[in-house]
Design a protein around this motif. Sequence first.
Motif, PDB file in Angstrom:
ATOM      1  N   CYS A   1     -10.185   2.198   7.802  1.00 51.52           N
ATOM      2  CA  CYS A   1      -8.768   2.029   7.433  1.00 51.52           C
ATOM      3  C   CYS A   1      -8.171   3.325   6.895  1.00 51.52           C
ATOM      4  CB  CYS A   1      -8.673   0.934   6.381  1.00 51.52           C
ATOM      5  SG  CYS A   1      -7.022   0.754   5.694  1.00 51.52           S
ATOM      6  N   ILE A   2      -6.982   3.668   7.379  1.00 51.02           N
ATOM      7  CA  ILE A   2      -6.293   4.863   6.872  1.00 51.02           C
ATOM      8  C   ILE A   2      -5.128   4.471   5.959  1.00 51.02           C
ATOM      9  CG2 ILE A   2      -7.003   6.383   8.755  1.00 51.02           C
ATOM     10  CD1 ILE A   2      -4.204   5.978  10.012  1.00 51.02           C
ATOM     11  N   ARG A   3      -5.090   3.211   5.519  1.00 51.21           N
ATOM     12  CA  ARG A   3      -4.112   2.732   4.533  1.00 51.21           C
ATOM     13  C   ARG A   3      -2.667   3.010   4.969  1.00 51.21           C
ATOM     14  NH1 ARG A   3      -8.537   1.069   3.049  1.00 51.21           N
ATOM     15  NH2 ARG A   3      -9.405   1.263   0.960  1.00 51.21           N
TER      16      ARG A   3
ATOM     17  N   LEU B   1      -9.377  -6.967  12.435  1.00 52.00           N
ATOM     18  CA  LEU B   1      -9.192  -7.578  11.117  1.00 52.00           C
ATOM     19  C   LEU B   1      -9.348  -9.095  11.136  1.00 52.00           C
ATOM     20  CD1 LEU B   1      -6.217  -5.281  10.206  1.00 52.00           C
ATOM     21  CD2 LEU B   1      -8.293  -5.438   8.842  1.00 52.00           C
TER      22      LEU B   1
ATOM     23  N   CYS C   1      -3.141  -2.363  14.198  1.00 50.71           N
ATOM     24  CA  CYS C   1      -3.937  -1.397  13.426  1.00 50.71           C
ATOM     25  C   CYS C   1      -4.163  -0.109  14.225  1.00 50.71           C
ATOM     26  CB  CYS C   1      -5.287  -2.014  13.057  1.00 50.71           C
ATOM     27  SG  CYS C   1      -6.348  -0.857  12.179  1.00 50.71           S
TER      28      CYS C   1
ATOM     29  N   ILE D   1       0.822  -1.217   0.000  1.00 48.20           N
ATOM     30  CA  ILE D   1       0.000   0.000   0.000  1.00 48.20           C
ATOM     31  C   ILE D   1       0.854   1.265   0.000  1.00 48.20           C
ATOM     32  CG2 ILE D   1      -1.648   1.329   1.351  1.00 48.20           C
ATOM     33  CD1 ILE D   1      -2.812  -1.199   2.422  1.00 48.20           C
TER      34      ILE D   1
ATOM     35  N   CYS E   1      -0.717  -3.449   8.921  1.00 49.00           N
ATOM     36  CA  CYS E   1      -1.192  -4.843   9.000  1.00 49.00           C
ATOM     37  C   CYS E   1      -0.492  -5.731   7.977  1.00 49.00           C
ATOM     38  CB  CYS E   1      -2.716  -4.902   8.852  1.00 49.00           C
ATOM     39  SG  CYS E   1      -3.350  -4.202   7.319  1.00 49.00           S
TER      40      CYS E   1
HETATM   41  S1  SF4 Z   1      -3.229  -1.468   9.913  1.00 54.08           S
HETATM   42 FE1  SF4 Z   1      -4.143  -2.144   7.986  1.00 54.08          FE
HETATM   43  S2  SF4 Z   1      -6.349  -1.995   8.389  1.00 54.08           S
HETATM   44 FE2  SF4 Z   1      -5.364  -0.791   9.985  1.00 54.08          FE
HETATM   45  S3  SF4 Z   1      -5.324   1.279   9.148  1.00 54.08           S
HETATM   46 FE3  SF4 Z   1      -3.371   0.355   8.600  1.00 54.08          FE
HETATM   47  S4  SF4 Z   1      -3.711  -0.513   6.529  1.00 54.08           S
HETATM   48 FE4  SF4 Z   1      -5.718  -0.081   7.434  1.00 54.08          FE
END
Ligand code: SF4
Length: 450
Positions: free
Chosen positions: A303-305, A369, A363, A148, A309
């Motif tokens: 989710c803030i991307r 999740l 997270c 991501i 995770c």
């Molecule tokens: S840990 Fe994963 S689910 Fe949580 S905000 Fe970050 S990318 Fe999104």
Amino acid sequence: MTFSLDRRAAELLPRGERLAAHAAAVGALRDKRDAAGRAEPDFERLREQARAIKAHTLDHLDVYLERFEARAQQAGARVHFAADAAELRRVVTELLVAKGARRVVKSKSMLTEECALNPHLERAGIEVVDTDLGERIVQLGHEPPSHIIMPAIHRTRGDIGALFERELASAPGDTDPGRLTAAARRDLRARFLAADAAISGANFAVAETGTVVIVTNEGNADLGSALAPVHIACLGIEKLVPALPDLAVFLRLLARSATGQPISAYTTLMTGPRRGAELHVVLVDNGRTRLLADPAHRSALSCIRCGACLNTCPVYRRAGGHAYGWALPGPIGAVLAPVLAPDAEQRSLPFASSLCGSCSAVCPVKIDLHDQLLAWRGSDSVPVAPPPGTRLAAAALRHPLAYRAVALAARLVWPWLGRLRVGPARAWLASRELPEHPGESFRARMRARR
Ligand code: SF4
């Protein structure tokens, strides 16, 4: 239909040196996230605040969307809504065609990956150049991002040196990150100056002020939107936060969770277009209202991307992002896939998890999740039945007698199990060694202790 993450992972797994490099790079991000969390005394309080803000916003999303639209338009932006990926592609293409735009610079946006915008624009004769360095690397390599926030994390320095030598005429054999970055910068600078339009994602949108917020480490989104006469920001409807003080909470969490930085190098707040230019904001649904209506999975929209995770997930670390087969890899990708992914194969990604719970533990907005992955496995939205091994295990665990029989059989054949090289055992044992058996069952040991 069969679930083929195993097959894709076997094809694409970064083997040997590349697997080690991938695992080390991903592991380093996780370590930095942990260190940043320990260094911030408010970290756990911020996580709780972030969770609560997102839950509140999602509960009142209609109100905040209308507020954002009104305030952004007051500030001079034009707001568009897109029900799905096709509509996003149509809206953006029409805007660009109307402006006669042939060259576009784009900064990283997972939403535009999710909606396959680049290939669509290229088919319409519009050149799109990704300007985030990692995104540019994968674009030059004709492959999708594998992470991501670190789209090229699966590539080694050697890979990138060879790619740049071929595509950007960098010095033969040069693998120095500084010189390779300079080569990319030289190429991109000319493209920024020649661009007719800029496309970006957005990390947040503030309803109270109609502001679009973009967070980067490279400043590429700022350069694109500051130079091009038209800027189109594409974001999912879940990116809204109510007001500026709420934004502050997320800004303190995002970079810490992603890369371990206290804050990213660039945080840009755009309220309306710059003088003489146009700002278009496209708010995209593409399945999000379906998630919003589902109490078991609504929180996935928080989710803030940040990618934390992914960095902690044992499946992601070994399989790599491409094995997931769609724009969003890792645990959050697997949670969103049953609704947002384009085809049935990806909608079965909830099975691509060990359910160890590490993703939920890191997270920043406290999305559960692994519980959500488990919930999806029995749902009609996931078109694949559980693998035979999982079904067998489930049947044995439901019946104490069957469980004891299986456990006894396993103890008896354990010494030979490691040599089994047939059927699913072959793939499973190819990269694992069985631990030594303790010789007696857990129940027997507990009985002996009483
Ligand atoms: S840990 Fe994963 S689910 Fe949580 S905000 Fe970050 S990318 Fe999104």
